[in-house]
Design a protein around this motif. Structure first.
Motif, mmCIF file in Angstrom:
data_model
loop_
_atom_site.group_PDB
_atom_site.id
_atom_site.type_symbol
_atom_site.label_atom_id
_atom_site.label_comp_id
_atom_site.label_asym_id
_atom_site.label_seq_id
_atom_site.Cartn_x
_atom_site.Cartn_y
_atom_site.Cartn_z
ATOM 1 N N ALA A 100 0.830 -1.205 0.000
ATOM 2 C CA ALA A 100 0.000 0.000 0.000
ATOM 3 C C ALA A 100 0.865 1.256 0.000
ATOM 4 N N GLY A 101 1.950 1.229 0.773
ATOM 5 C CA GLY A 101 2.838 2.380 0.810
ATOM 6 C C GLY A 101 3.492 2.653 -0.527
ATOM 7 N N LEU A 102 3.878 1.594 -1.253
ATOM 8 C CA LEU A 102 4.504 1.766 -2.555
ATOM 9 C C LEU A 102 3.524 2.362 -3.564
ATOM 10 N N LEU A 103 2.305 1.825 -3.618
ATOM 11 C CA LEU A 103 1.323 2.308 -4.588
ATOM 12 C C LEU A 103 0.923 3.748 -4.309
ATOM 13 N N LEU A 104 0.591 4.047 -3.052
ATOM 14 C CA LEU A 104 0.133 5.396 -2.729
ATOM 15 C C LEU A 104 1.274 6.409 -2.773
ATOM 16 N N SER A 105 2.497 5.978 -2.524
ATOM 17 C CA SER A 105 3.626 6.897 -2.611
ATOM 18 C C SER A 105 3.814 7.374 -4.044
ATOM 19 N N VAL A 106 3.676 6.459 -4.992
ATOM 20 C CA VAL A 106 3.866 6.810 -6.399
ATOM 21 C C VAL A 106 2.647 7.550 -6.940
ATOM 22 N N ILE A 107 1.460 6.958 -6.787
ATOM 23 C CA ILE A 107 0.252 7.561 -7.347
ATOM 24 C C ILE A 107 -0.125 8.835 -6.594
ATOM 25 N N LEU A 110 2.465 11.715 -7.035
ATOM 26 C CA LEU A 110 2.401 12.371 -8.340
ATOM 27 C C LEU A 110 1.174 13.274 -8.451
ATOM 28 N N LEU A 111 0.003 12.776 -8.032
ATOM 29 C CA LEU A 111 -1.216 13.587 -8.107
ATOM 30 C C LEU A 111 -1.121 14.822 -7.207
ATOM 31 N N LEU A 112 -0.549 14.649 -6.017
ATOM 32 C CA LEU A 112 -0.387 15.791 -5.121
ATOM 33 C C LEU A 112 0.586 16.809 -5.713
ATOM 34 N N ALA A 113 1.642 16.325 -6.356
ATOM 35 C CA ALA A 113 2.599 17.239 -6.982
ATOM 36 C C ALA A 113 1.947 17.997 -8.140
ATOM 37 N N ILE A 114 1.065 17.345 -8.888
ATOM 38 C CA ILE A 114 0.365 18.024 -9.977
ATOM 39 C C ILE A 114 -0.516 19.139 -9.421
ATOM 40 N N LEU A 115 -1.190 18.881 -8.298
ATOM 41 C CA LEU A 115 -1.999 19.917 -7.664
ATOM 42 C C LEU A 115 -1.140 21.082 -7.187
ATOM 43 N N MET A 116 0.016 20.762 -6.605
ATOM 44 C CA MET A 116 0.888 21.814 -6.087
ATOM 45 C C MET A 116 1.597 22.571 -7.203
ATOM 46 N N ASN A 117 1.600 22.014 -8.409
ATOM 47 C CA ASN A 117 2.286 22.638 -9.534
ATOM 48 C C ASN A 117 1.375 23.569 -10.328
ATOM 49 N N GLN A 118 0.126 23.689 -9.927
ATOM 50 C CA GLN A 118 -0.791 24.572 -10.642
ATOM 51 C C GLN A 118 -0.387 26.027 -10.432
ATOM 52 N N GLY A 119 -0.462 26.778 -11.502
ATOM 53 C CA GLY A 119 -0.076 28.181 -11.437
ATOM 54 C C GLY A 119 -1.165 29.051 -10.850
ATOM 55 N N LEU A 120 -1.585 28.753 -9.636
ATOM 56 C CA LEU A 120 -2.649 29.502 -8.978
ATOM 57 C C LEU A 120 -2.056 30.570 -8.072
ATOM 58 N N ARG A 121 -2.861 31.524 -7.741
ATOM 59 C CA ARG A 121 -2.413 32.590 -6.857
ATOM 60 C C ARG A 121 -2.300 32.064 -5.425
ATOM 61 N N ASN A 122 -1.237 32.456 -4.743
ATOM 62 C CA ASN A 122 -0.975 32.026 -3.362
ATOM 63 C C ASN A 122 -0.896 30.498 -3.249
ATOM 64 N N ARG A 127 0.825 24.513 -0.620
ATOM 65 C CA ARG A 127 1.944 23.578 -0.533
ATOM 66 C C ARG A 127 2.425 23.397 0.902
ATOM 67 N N PHE A 128 2.349 24.450 1.685
ATOM 68 C CA PHE A 128 2.963 24.429 3.018
ATOM 69 C C PHE A 128 2.462 23.294 3.909
ATOM 70 N N PRO A 129 1.131 23.030 4.038
ATOM 71 C CA PRO A 129 0.695 21.958 4.954
ATOM 72 C C PRO A 129 1.247 20.583 4.597
ATOM 73 N N PHE A 130 1.504 20.346 3.312
ATOM 74 C CA PHE A 130 2.011 19.039 2.902
ATOM 75 C C PHE A 130 3.527 18.948 3.056
ATOM 76 N N LEU A 131 4.214 20.031 2.765
ATOM 77 C CA LEU A 131 5.674 20.008 2.835
ATOM 78 C C LEU A 131 6.190 20.221 4.251
ATOM 79 N N GLY A 191 4.103 14.417 1.499
ATOM 80 C CA GLY A 191 4.749 15.637 1.039
ATOM 81 C C GLY A 191 6.185 15.418 0.608
ATOM 82 N N TYR A 192 6.861 14.488 1.269
ATOM 83 C CA TYR A 192 8.247 14.169 0.916
ATOM 84 C C TYR A 192 8.326 13.580 -0.485
ATOM 85 N N PHE A 193 7.419 12.642 -0.799
ATOM 86 C CA PHE A 193 7.416 12.048 -2.132
ATOM 87 C C PHE A 193 6.951 13.057 -3.179
#
Length: 314
Positions: A100-107, A110-122, A127-131, A191-193
């Motif tokens: 479970a850790g391997l699957l959720l770490s990858v999937i 990646l999905l969380l990084a895509i959300l954090m990579n959005q060019g939104l204001r502020n 990002r801060f709560p996850f990182l 957040g680390y992954f």
């Protein structure tokens, strides 16, 4: 100008001291001895803290404590590891936890990084709560979640009670205890992954993604055929780290459940701790340690052989 491929030149270089210096560049004379002196601290550290503990664990796994003496028992400790109901449950718990850790770490990463990579204001506030969890020790994280899981004043039960749902004793339920530990682990590690995936996403060629958008490519098609192959080196790294981290988890088990109830949340490393330092079954603890080392070595070989072929570095 001499040709480096000239056979006469190679023949002349193949005799005498020059040949030996090419084959054995770190000879014991001159600068070679200095190089070995600089390598010596690392070799001592590697031997004392890596090689010697591995050898000691292998030797101890073939012995059992009889009073103050260590008696050779052959493969009895390994037979106990694979036949004892407790150890079998520990292996099953660990396998489910790592998978479970391997699957959720990858999937999830990646999905969380895509959300954090959005060019939104502020976007930094998102990002801060996850990182922020990256720098927290696991003991501190487990202590926070121990309060959240509290059956009386815990936040989760307060939310359930406010909407009229029955409260739950999260860490004392055999069906929920292992999942509760896993939620704590993923909250700490997600957040680390995602941080590695975020760095990979920000290095992707923007013209390729823009061209795909103009061509009417959907998000899932873009994720599968463009983003996923381009971030495969990061996936290779994250999957390796995820397996190692999930197998080394013991802090939150010690704080939250102590492996209970009825060993429903007992993991391999906590089992080694119990057998070695609580029950003084050092032979069984060493046998489980050797099994874990064998599993790690096998998974590392499979990852290097299987995943390395599917990594696109360019």
């Amino acid at each position: 100008m001499l040709n480096p491929l000239d056979p006469e030149k190679r023949k002349s270089e193949g005799s005498g001291h020059g040949s030996r210096s090419l084959i054995f560049p770190l000879s014991l004379s001159g600068s070679g001895a200095v190089a070995y002196i600089f390598l010596l601290p690392s070799l001592i550290f590697l031997t004392v803290f890596t090689l010697w503990p591995i050898i000691s664990a292998i030797v101890t796994s073939f012995h059992a404590r009889r009073g103050r003496n260590q008696v050779f028992v052959g493969l009895q400790n390994y037979e106990r590891v694979f036949s004892d109901p407790l150890s079998q449950q520990v292996i099953q718990n660990t396998a489910a936890y790592v998978t479970a850790g391997l699957l959720l770490s990858v999937i999830g990463g990646l999905l969380l990084a895509i959300l954090m990579n959005q060019g939104l204001r502020n976007i930094g506030f998102f990002r801060f709560p996850f990182l922020a969890t990256i720098g927290l020790p696991m003991v501190s994280v487990a202590s926070i979640w121990l309060f959240l899981y509290s059956p009386r004043v815990g936040l989760f039960n307060e939310i359930l009670g406010s909407v009229g749902l029955p409260r739950s004793n999260w860490l004392s339920d055999p069906d929920l205890a292992l999942s509760g530990l896993f939620v704590v682990y993923m909250w700490k590690q997600m957040g680390y992954f995602a941080l590695f995936y975020l760095a990979a996403l920000q290095s992707l060629p923007g013209d390729v993604l823009e061209a795909a958008t103009l061509d009417g490519v959907t998000f899932w098609q873009k994720l599968r055929h463009i983003i996923w192959p381009l971030v495969s080196p990061t996936t290779y790294f994250v999957s390796t780290i995820a397996v190692l981290n999930s197998l080394q988890q013991v802090d939150h088990v010690f704080v939250l459940t102590q492996g209970g109830p009825n060993n429903a949340s007992n993991l391999a490393l906590f089992y080694v701790y119990e057998q070695g330092f609580k029950w003084f079954n050092t032979g069984v603890a060493a046998a489980m340690t050797v099994v874990l080392l064998a599993v790690l070595l096998t998974m590392a070989i499979l990852q290097f052989v299987y995943l390395e072929r599917r990594v696109h570095y360019e």
